[in-house]
Design a protein around this motif. Structure first.
Motif, mmCIF file in Angstrom:
data_model
loop_
_atom_site.group_PDB
_atom_site.id
_atom_site.type_symbol
_atom_site.label_atom_id
_atom_site.label_comp_id
_atom_site.label_asym_id
_atom_site.label_seq_id
_atom_site.Cartn_x
_atom_site.Cartn_y
_atom_site.Cartn_z
ATOM 1 N N SER A 38 0.704 -1.219 -0.046
ATOM 2 C CA SER A 38 0.113 0.037 -0.091
ATOM 3 C C SER A 38 0.862 1.272 -0.177
ATOM 4 O O SER A 38 1.098 2.103 0.940
ATOM 5 N N ILE A 39 1.172 1.797 -1.299
ATOM 6 C CA ILE A 39 2.074 2.769 -1.192
ATOM 7 C C ILE A 39 1.295 4.201 -0.700
ATOM 8 O O ILE A 39 1.994 5.077 -0.173
ATOM 9 N N LEU A 40 0.027 4.364 -0.858
ATOM 10 C CA LEU A 40 -0.738 5.293 -0.451
ATOM 11 C C LEU A 40 -0.913 5.464 1.005
ATOM 12 O O LEU A 40 -1.135 6.528 1.374
ATOM 13 N N THR A 41 -0.513 4.267 1.650
ATOM 14 C CA THR A 41 -0.684 4.273 3.162
ATOM 15 C C THR A 41 0.745 4.466 3.771
ATOM 16 O O THR A 41 1.001 5.478 4.490
ATOM 17 N N GLY A 42 1.763 3.791 3.200
ATOM 18 C CA GLY A 42 3.040 3.757 3.702
ATOM 19 C C GLY A 42 3.982 5.143 3.367
ATOM 20 O O GLY A 42 4.417 5.546 4.178
ATOM 21 N N VAL A 43 3.758 5.343 2.191
ATOM 22 C CA VAL A 43 4.527 6.675 1.714
ATOM 23 C C VAL A 43 3.913 7.830 2.646
ATOM 24 O O VAL A 43 4.706 8.616 2.931
ATOM 25 N N PHE A 44 2.690 8.022 2.720
ATOM 26 C CA PHE A 44 2.043 9.012 3.143
ATOM 27 C C PHE A 44 2.173 8.901 4.730
ATOM 28 O O PHE A 44 2.313 9.990 5.365
ATOM 29 N N GLN A 45 2.218 7.743 5.308
ATOM 30 C CA GLN A 45 2.131 7.742 6.773
ATOM 31 C C GLN A 45 3.137 8.034 7.505
ATOM 32 O O GLN A 45 3.349 8.923 8.617
ATOM 33 N N LEU A 46 4.724 7.834 6.856
ATOM 34 C CA LEU A 46 5.952 7.975 7.632
ATOM 35 C C LEU A 46 6.657 9.110 6.835
ATOM 36 O O LEU A 46 7.811 9.071 7.077
ATOM 37 N N PHE A 47 6.073 9.783 5.830
ATOM 38 C CA PHE A 47 7.027 10.864 5.088
ATOM 39 C C PHE A 47 7.438 11.649 6.097
ATOM 40 O O PHE A 47 8.533 12.145 5.868
ATOM 41 N N VAL A 120 -0.940 0.219 11.075
ATOM 42 C CA VAL A 120 -1.347 0.842 9.818
ATOM 43 C C VAL A 120 -2.795 1.446 9.906
ATOM 44 O O VAL A 120 -2.840 2.589 9.434
ATOM 45 N N ALA A 121 -3.592 0.981 10.764
ATOM 46 C CA ALA A 121 -4.723 1.717 11.157
ATOM 47 C C ALA A 121 -4.675 3.043 11.867
ATOM 48 O O ALA A 121 -5.528 3.946 11.539
ATOM 49 N N LEU A 122 -3.667 3.227 12.504
ATOM 50 C CA LEU A 122 -3.167 4.498 12.934
ATOM 51 C C LEU A 122 -3.042 5.663 12.035
ATOM 52 O O LEU A 122 -3.248 6.790 12.403
ATOM 53 N N ALA A 123 -2.808 5.274 10.879
ATOM 54 C CA ALA A 123 -2.563 6.153 9.617
ATOM 55 C C ALA A 123 -3.884 7.117 9.398
ATOM 56 O O ALA A 123 -3.719 8.161 8.969
ATOM 57 N N LEU A 124 -5.104 6.594 9.843
ATOM 58 C CA LEU A 124 -5.973 7.519 9.658
ATOM 59 C C LEU A 124 -6.017 8.812 10.489
ATOM 60 O O LEU A 124 -6.466 9.676 9.878
ATOM 61 N N GLN A 125 -5.405 8.609 11.628
ATOM 62 C CA GLN A 125 -5.195 9.891 12.278
ATOM 63 C C GLN A 125 -4.242 11.062 11.533
ATOM 64 O O GLN A 125 -4.540 12.028 11.882
ATOM 65 N N ILE A 320 -5.632 3.101 3.004
ATOM 66 C CA ILE A 320 -5.238 2.716 4.453
ATOM 67 C C ILE A 320 -6.321 1.424 4.776
ATOM 68 O O ILE A 320 -5.750 0.490 5.459
ATOM 69 N N THR A 321 -7.789 1.753 4.552
ATOM 70 C CA THR A 321 -8.551 0.541 4.616
ATOM 71 C C THR A 321 -8.344 -0.661 4.278
ATOM 72 O O THR A 321 -8.161 -1.658 5.024
ATOM 73 N N VAL A 322 -7.862 -0.680 2.887
ATOM 74 C CA VAL A 322 -7.702 -2.046 2.433
ATOM 75 C C VAL A 322 -6.351 -2.556 2.657
ATOM 76 O O VAL A 322 -5.982 -3.818 2.911
ATOM 77 N N CYS A 323 -5.496 -1.658 3.255
ATOM 78 C CA CYS A 323 -4.264 -2.163 3.607
ATOM 79 C C CYS A 323 -4.490 -3.043 4.882
ATOM 80 O O CYS A 323 -3.957 -4.005 4.841
ATOM 81 N N THR A 324 -5.282 -2.471 5.897
ATOM 82 C CA THR A 324 -5.506 -2.894 7.058
ATOM 83 C C THR A 324 -6.180 -4.172 6.684
ATOM 84 O O THR A 324 -5.827 -5.290 7.523
ATOM 85 N N LEU A 325 -7.029 -4.344 5.920
ATOM 86 C CA LEU A 325 -7.728 -5.595 5.643
ATOM 87 C C LEU A 325 -6.728 -6.640 5.083
ATOM 88 O O LEU A 325 -7.082 -7.802 5.372
ATOM 89 N N ALA A 326 -6.031 -6.207 4.259
ATOM 90 C CA ALA A 326 -5.007 -7.232 3.680
ATOM 91 C C ALA A 326 -3.969 -7.590 5.052
ATOM 92 O O ALA A 326 -3.797 -9.069 4.592
ATOM 93 N N ILE A 327 -3.537 -6.879 5.555
ATOM 94 C CA ILE A 327 -2.625 -7.175 6.847
ATOM 95 C C ILE A 327 -3.235 -8.201 7.591
ATOM 96 O O ILE A 327 -2.698 -9.281 8.226
#
Length: 534
Positions: A38-47, A120-125, A320-327
């Motif tokens: 999930s690039i849109l989750t990971g790249v944005f979460q810890l940029f 990953v779910a924390l990325a919503l914040q 973020i939603t589908v990333c959490t779902l997949a993990i």
């Protein structure tokens, strides 16, 4: 007795019978790997963390991490071409090393997946309050714990949703996941084009180290190694495509391709987002770029304006939603895989497959509950994002090493590749296998050491500064390893064995003419697996 020598799914190699729903197609398998990465989750979460630690030049950690992870992915693709089964890392380790080592591989990956679901779910914040401030439900975001507590609330709600979806069945999970990945990929391509159109900085800024690392013993390189966590956090989990192999059509050919395509597509699109985001930033000296409430999301809003920027942020929420779902789906398959071998406490319950939905429902609910626990424990810890992220990465890198290292040893001992036994092989590295495998091991060991190193910037970045917080990663990982070893060596190893309801041997005798022989196998299996059930 009826024995199947050329099973195309690879299940008979482990003594399992098919109990899960084999309905996943090629795109859904690819989507499983992409959504975990999930690039849109990971790249944005810890940029914000990477940029705040090492500045624009931190972006070069992206291709570095890709090369290392690609080597691991190629090794995994070769294994998936032979053994595309649930809990892949655990079952692969069974074929490559000792029972203790394989159990630890499964244990570490299971714990890391559960921790990562919460991380990953924390990325919503980091995203939702930038779309609408009404999502900052707890306080106004200025209090010392507002950010963390609100993040835990949002994450818990998301985990509840993904738990229900996963428990309902793999078909629903695959549909939601595939739709989410399609949206994510389209959004990523459009976002790359939009950022490219708004580039205002020259490429020279990507080599500007400024004053980053002045307080580090290794200078900028020390800061760069810390910032590399931001990239390392993204490119893993590609083994999910194989872990869903028992639910995938033609898995020996589909899973290897899905693994390689997932990590490659994520590298290309994620790298474009990262580099172009920096080049499009209006002001690289803006402190918001290195702040948890700013980051790459802040650049998107600044460059594209409110409506368009927020539309892309909504796509990030979908990712973020589908990333959490997949993990969580991967964690469920690992729990199921270990439980059907009677290798976990309460194995009979955790390995139960719903007769209609054909999914391990109890394992789904258990992973959801366990994923929320670390969030609650760290609810008042402002550094919760980096702590959980780093611990999750360390554990998963260690689990990967328990596959790539014995695989390399077997290559030197001429035990891999396995001789042709007439079964289908979906992917092979051929003569390049040894070199690729060696690089994968060296990379995995180096990154594990880098990430577990007790740095204040990762484990205790905000007050109060306490030694036990800074060493928290080492202490937690050590606790997980010691607890796992004691649990396995003192109890679980004495009762391990495929549970009767999942045994291919028992099912192979089901249609046999010799009913006495079938009953004998059944009695022996039940004696081995039931005698010490919890």
């Amino acid at each position: 007795m009826s024995v199947k020598h050329h099973d195309t799914s690879g299940l008979d190699e482990f003594g399992y019978t098919q109990t899960l729903d084999r309905s996943i197609g090629k795109f859904a398998s690819f989507a499983a790997g992409v959504s975990y990465i999930s690039i849109l989750t990971g790249v944005f979460q810890l940029f914000y963390f990477g940029f705040g630690t090492a500045g624009p030049a931190y972006a070069w950690s992206w291709p570095m991490v890709f090369v290392g992870q690609l080597m691991i992915a190629l090794c995994f693709a070769e294994l998936a071409g032979r053994y595309p089964v649930a809990g892949s890392v655990y079952n692969w380790a069974k074929r490559l090393s000792s029972a203790t080592s394989s159990w630890m591989a499964g244990w570490l990956l299971l714990i890391s997946s559960i921790v990562t679901v919460g991380a990953v779910a924390l990325a919503l914040q980091i995203t939702l309050p930038q779309i609408w401030d009404g999502f900052q439900i707890i306080g106004d975001g200025t209090g010392p714990f507002d950010f963390a507590v609100n993040g835990v609330l949002l994450a818990s709600l998301l985990i509840t949703f993904t738990t229900l979806v996963n428990a309902f069945g793999v078909k629903l999970t695959a549909r939601i996941n595939s739709a989410g990945v399609f949206i994510e990929l389209i959004a990523a391509v459009l976002l790359v084009a939009a950022l490219a159109f708004h580039v205002v900085n020259g490429p020279e800024v990507l080599f500007d180290v400024q004053d980053y690392g002045v307080d580090q013993p290794l200078g900028f390189f020390g800061a760069f190694l810390i910032a590399a966590m931001a990239s390392g956090y993204v490119m893993y989990g590609f083994d999910t495509a194989s872990s869903l192999g028992e639910e995938t059509k033609d898995p020996k050919r589909t899973a290897p391709k899905a693994i390689i395509r997932a990590v490659t597509a994520s590298f290309v699109l994620g790298g474009a987002l990262l580099f172009l985001g920096i080049l499009a930033a209006p002001d690289l000296s803006d402190p918001k770029l290195g702040s948890a409430d700013g980051g790459l999301q802040y650049i998107i809003l600044s460059v594209l304006g409110g409506p368009f920027g927020k539309a892309f942020l909504i796509c990030i929420v979908v990712a973020i939603t589908v990333c959490t779902l997949a993990i969580q789906a991967a964690a469920i398959r690992m729990m199921f895989a270990m439980a059907r071998d009677n290798n976990l406490p309460f194995s009979r319950q955790l390995s139960k497959v719903h007769p209609v939905r054909k999914t391990p429902t109890i394992a789904s609910i258990t992973t959801g509950v366990l994923a929320i626990i670390p969030l609650i424990v760290n609810i008042s810890q402002p550094a919760i994002f980096t702590i959980l992220s780093s611990i999750g990465i360390v554990l998963i890198y260690m689990a990967y090493l328990l596959v790539t290292l014995p695989m390399l040893r077997n290559r030197f001992l001429k035990k891999w590749q396995l001789p042709d036994d007439g079964t289908d092989v979906g992917f092979s590295l051929g003569k390049w296998g040894g070199i690729v495998n060696l690089i994968a091991v060296l990379w995995g060991a180096a990154m594990t050491l880098n990430l577990i190193w007790p740095r204040q910037e990762i484990y205790n970045s905000v007050p109060p500064f306490e030694w036990y917080l800074q060493w928290g990663g080492v202490l937690f990982v050590g606790f997980v390893i010691v607890t796992g070893l004691l649990l396995y060596r003192l109890r679980i190893r004495h009762r391990t064995g495929v549970l009767a309801e999942h045994s291919a041997v028992l099912h192979g005798f089901a249609d046999a003419e010799d009913e006495d022989q079938a009953q004998s196998v059944k009695d022996e299996n039940n004696t081995r697996t039931v005698r010490s059930a919890p």
